[in-house]
Design an enzyme around this catalytic site. Structure first.
Site, PDB file in Angstrom:
ATOM      1  N   ASP A 247       0.832  -1.195   0.000  1.00  0.00           N
ATOM      2  CA  ASP A 247       0.000   0.000   0.000  1.00  0.00           C
ATOM      3  C   ASP A 247       0.875   1.256   0.000  1.00  0.00           C
ATOM      4  O   ASP A 247       2.104   1.168   0.002  1.00  0.00           O
ATOM      5  CB  ASP A 247      -1.041  -0.020   1.132  1.00  0.00           C
ATOM      6  CG  ASP A 247      -0.434  -0.132   2.507  1.00  0.00           C
ATOM      7  OD1 ASP A 247      -1.066  -0.759   3.365  1.00  0.00           O
ATOM      8  OD2 ASP A 247       0.669   0.404   2.716  1.00  0.00           O
ATOM      9  N   LYS A 269      -3.716   2.316  -0.214  1.00  0.00           N
ATOM     10  CA  LYS A 269      -4.749   2.737   0.743  1.00  0.00           C
ATOM     11  C   LYS A 269      -4.356   4.026   1.432  1.00  0.00           C
ATOM     12  O   LYS A 269      -3.254   4.188   1.922  1.00  0.00           O
ATOM     13  CB  LYS A 269      -4.923   1.651   1.807  1.00  0.00           C
ATOM     14  CG  LYS A 269      -5.853   0.563   1.357  1.00  0.00           C
ATOM     15  CD  LYS A 269      -5.878  -0.564   2.347  1.00  0.00           C
ATOM     16  CE  LYS A 269      -6.508  -0.126   3.650  1.00  0.00           C
ATOM     17  NZ  LYS A 269      -6.512  -1.176   4.659  1.00  0.00           N
ATOM     18  N   MET A 382      -2.930   8.674  12.206  1.00  0.00           N
ATOM     19  CA  MET A 382      -4.005   9.195  11.351  1.00  0.00           C
ATOM     20  C   MET A 382      -4.790  10.285  12.081  1.00  0.00           C
ATOM     21  O   MET A 382      -6.023  10.298  12.047  1.00  0.00           O
ATOM     22  CB  MET A 382      -4.953   8.043  10.944  1.00  0.00           C
ATOM     23  CG  MET A 382      -4.249   6.978  10.122  1.00  0.00           C
ATOM     24  SD  MET A 382      -5.286   5.551   9.760  1.00  0.00           S
ATOM     25  CE  MET A 382      -5.083   4.562  11.232  1.00  0.00           C
TER      26      MET A 382
HETATM   27  N1  SAH Z   1       0.640  -0.055  10.443  1.00  0.00           N
HETATM   28  C1  SAH Z   1       1.238   1.260  10.492  1.00  0.00           C
HETATM   29  C2  SAH Z   1       0.227   2.343  10.721  1.00  0.00           C
HETATM   30  C3  SAH Z   1      -0.777   2.478   9.645  1.00  0.00           C
HETATM   31  S1  SAH Z   1      -1.875   3.814   9.913  1.00  0.00           S
HETATM   32  C4  SAH Z   1       2.306   1.301  11.582  1.00  0.00           C
HETATM   33  O1  SAH Z   1       2.432   0.360  12.378  1.00  0.00           O
HETATM   34  O2  SAH Z   1       3.047   2.280  11.614  1.00  0.00           O
HETATM   35  C5  SAH Z   1      -1.109   5.085   9.013  1.00  0.00           C
HETATM   36  C6  SAH Z   1      -0.633   6.164   9.933  1.00  0.00           C
HETATM   37  O3  SAH Z   1       0.612   5.820  10.507  1.00  0.00           O
HETATM   38  C7  SAH Z   1      -0.366   7.479   9.248  1.00  0.00           C
HETATM   39  O4  SAH Z   1      -1.546   8.205   9.058  1.00  0.00           O
HETATM   40  C8  SAH Z   1       0.539   8.139  10.250  1.00  0.00           C
HETATM   41  O5  SAH Z   1      -0.183   8.625  11.356  1.00  0.00           O
HETATM   42  C9  SAH Z   1       1.367   6.983  10.744  1.00  0.00           C
HETATM   43  N2  SAH Z   1       2.629   6.891   9.987  1.00  0.00           N
HETATM   44  C10 SAH Z   1       3.052   5.850   9.264  1.00  0.00           C
HETATM   45  N3  SAH Z   1       4.273   6.089   8.735  1.00  0.00           N
HETATM   46  C11 SAH Z   1       4.620   7.310   9.152  1.00  0.00           C
HETATM   47  C12 SAH Z   1       5.764   8.131   8.939  1.00  0.00           C
HETATM   48  N4  SAH Z   1       6.788   7.711   8.199  1.00  0.00           N
HETATM   49  N5  SAH Z   1       5.783   9.358   9.513  1.00  0.00           N
HETATM   50  C13 SAH Z   1       4.754   9.786  10.270  1.00  0.00           C
HETATM   51  N6  SAH Z   1       3.657   9.060  10.494  1.00  0.00           N
HETATM   52  C14 SAH Z   1       3.583   7.835   9.956  1.00  0.00           C
END
Ligand code: SAH
Length: 462
Positions: A247, A269, A382
């Site tokens: 994704d 997504k 998010m």
């Molecule tokens: N499964 C992922 C989260 C998915 S939800 C995990 O464990 O990290 C997606 C959210 O994760 C984004 O909206 C943001 O809030 C956060 N996120 C993911 N990668 C990020 C990054 N490199 N920098 C800042 N926020 C991040």
């Protein structure tokens, strides 16, 4: 080719080592691993060597070297600090057609020790023919990281099936195809997961059925962005994938690490903009696996934290498709580390909460007073879109409006941005930040000032 690599079986064979210091001890340790019987000649023995003497196949045969000691040995190693003596040993050995190694003196070596990767019975040896030992060591580290720890066990079990496979497939290319599938497929996965009995059953099934399609789904956490934060296991399975389903949170840098000829499918997504529905993704995963493919499902961060990975596993389980999970570094952990914000700190936060700002719209009730406790760090995934509501609720439920906050955008990427401010201004801070963005609320944010270390972190203080 200056040196011919051969793998010598030294089990129970006598080897002469002249020298009793640290260098000799290092070589002896290696020879013990190969099961050799070691005869040591040395005026005295280092502490390490005398300890080894007690428990291993080592004999201290003399204090002084004499050529007659070469009469009944297969190999000779000279590791004394007397270079004249070393050269003499080399010459005496060579005159008797014995292989000899004077440690760290290439001209006095008729054989050299390679860098070794030991996944016995699989052993990999690397040599630069003595020209650049550091380069060989670097190569070894690279290869080491690519080879899964279960390789040796896999080879041992494969050995038990060899005659059966030979009897079943007369033609070499058929046997090759069988093993190729086993080593790259479910057999290997089961061994990696510690399901040895199941791995054996897979081999039996593959032997007895014609054209069996045994695919699987591997859910992999890609980490928050920087490719260095992918796990070794993640990298290993990506290199065996037939299909990579990813994704938008997975960086190109990471995607490029997958097997070159793997099919790549983006199911991009984003919050509020799902290009492929979750149901379609689940169906696609199951369908591909049922075609016999090894499907690697790559997700940003950790696949089971706000990633709907749990639902994908449920779909696999209901369809009877085998699956594995490779965890990843979740954004809360990786992104805050790169922003120099410790999630807990004895003086400021005794606990940390990971929450999502994007709830399913079915009346989920959020316990705002639990989220508003002081002495804890709140990490919101998010959260940008709902930041106004979040601020309002937290303040209403008792969180101080001057609580430090950080808004981290594109954490761990080269263009990571960290903005800090206070809770009252959270909405302002989130207004023009590039996605993905993580919100951190709590006193630990103050430490960013002192601990920010990542090269390109741009600080904008609100
Ligand atoms: N499964 C992922 C989260 C998915 S939800 C995990 O464990 O990290 C997606 C959210 O994760 C984004 O909206 C943001 O809030 C956060 N996120 C993911 N990668 C990020 C990054 N490199 N920098 C800042 N926020 C991040």
């Amino acid at each position: 080719m200056d040196y011919l690599p051969i793998f010598a079986n030294l089990r129970h064979k006598p080897v002469l080592v002249v020298g009793g210091g640290k260098t000799a001890a290092r070589k002896i340790q290696l020879l013990i691993r190969a099961g050799a019987h070691i005869q040591v000649v040395s005026y005295e023995l280092s502490k390490a060597l005398s300890d080894m003497l007690a428990t291993n196949n080592i004999q201290w045969i003399a204090k002084i070297y004499h050529p007659k000691q070469l009469a009944q040995v297969f190999l000779v190693i000279a590791a004394t600090n007397n270079s004249q003596l070393n050269s003499r040993i080399y010459k005496d050995a060579t005159d008797r057609y014995l292989l000899a190694n004077v440690v760290d003196e290439l001209p006095n070596c008729s054989f050299i020790f390679p860098s070794i990767i030991d996944r016995s019975p699989v052993v990999i040896a690397i040599s630069s023919s003595g020209t650049a030992p550091v380069l060989s060591r670097l190569l070894r580290e690279k290869i080491e990281s690519l080879l899964p720890a279960h390789l040796g066990q896999m080879a041992k079990i494969a050995n038990q099936w060899r005659s059966k496979v030979k009897a079943r497939f007369y033609i070499l290319s058929d046997r090759r195809r069988f093993w190729d599938k086993a080593f790259n497929g479910l057999f290997s996965s089961h061994i990696a997961s510690g399901n040895i009995d199941e791995a054996k059953r897979v081999l039996d099934r593959q032997l007895s059925e014609i054209n069996v399609s045994l695919g699987e789904i591997i859910l992999v956490g890609a980490g928050p962005g920087s490719s260095g934060l992918l796990t070794l296991r993640g990298l290993q399975v990506m290199q065996l994938a037939d299909v990579l389903l990813y994704d938008y949170l997975v960086s190109d840098e990471i995607l490029n690490l997958g097997r070159r000829d793997a099919e790549r499918i983006c199911v991009g997504k984003r919050a509020n903009a799902h290009s492929v529905s979750q149901k379609d993704i689940n169906n696609m995963l199951v369908k591909l696996a049922k075609q016999g493919k090894r499907v690697v499902r790559l997700k940003g961060g950790d696949p089971l934290i706000f990633g709907r990975g749990g639902e994908e596993l449920q779909a696999a389980a209901s369809a009877g498709v085998p699956f594995q999970v490779v965890p990843g570094i979740t954004a809360a952990v990786g992104v805050t580390a790169y922003a120099g914000i410790p999630l807990t700190h004895r003086d400021y936060a005794q606990s940390v909460l990971f929450v999502t700002g994007h709830c399913r719209k079915n009346g989920t009730v959020i316990d705002w007073s639990a989220l508003s406790q002081s002495d804890q760090t709140l990490v919101i995934y998010m959260g940008s879109i709902a930041s106004e509501e979040i601020t309002h609720q937290l303040i209403t439920h008792g969180r101080d409006l001057t609580t430090p906050v950080a808004v981290i955008s594109r954490g761990t990427y080269q263009d990571q941005q960290v903005q800090t401010g206070i809770l009252q201004n959270l909405f302002e801070l989130t207004r023009h930040t590039p996605a993905p963005t993580l919100l951190v609320i709590g006193t630990v944010v103050n430490l960013h000032q002192q601990l920010a270390w990542y090269q390109n972190s741009k600080k904008i203080h609100g």
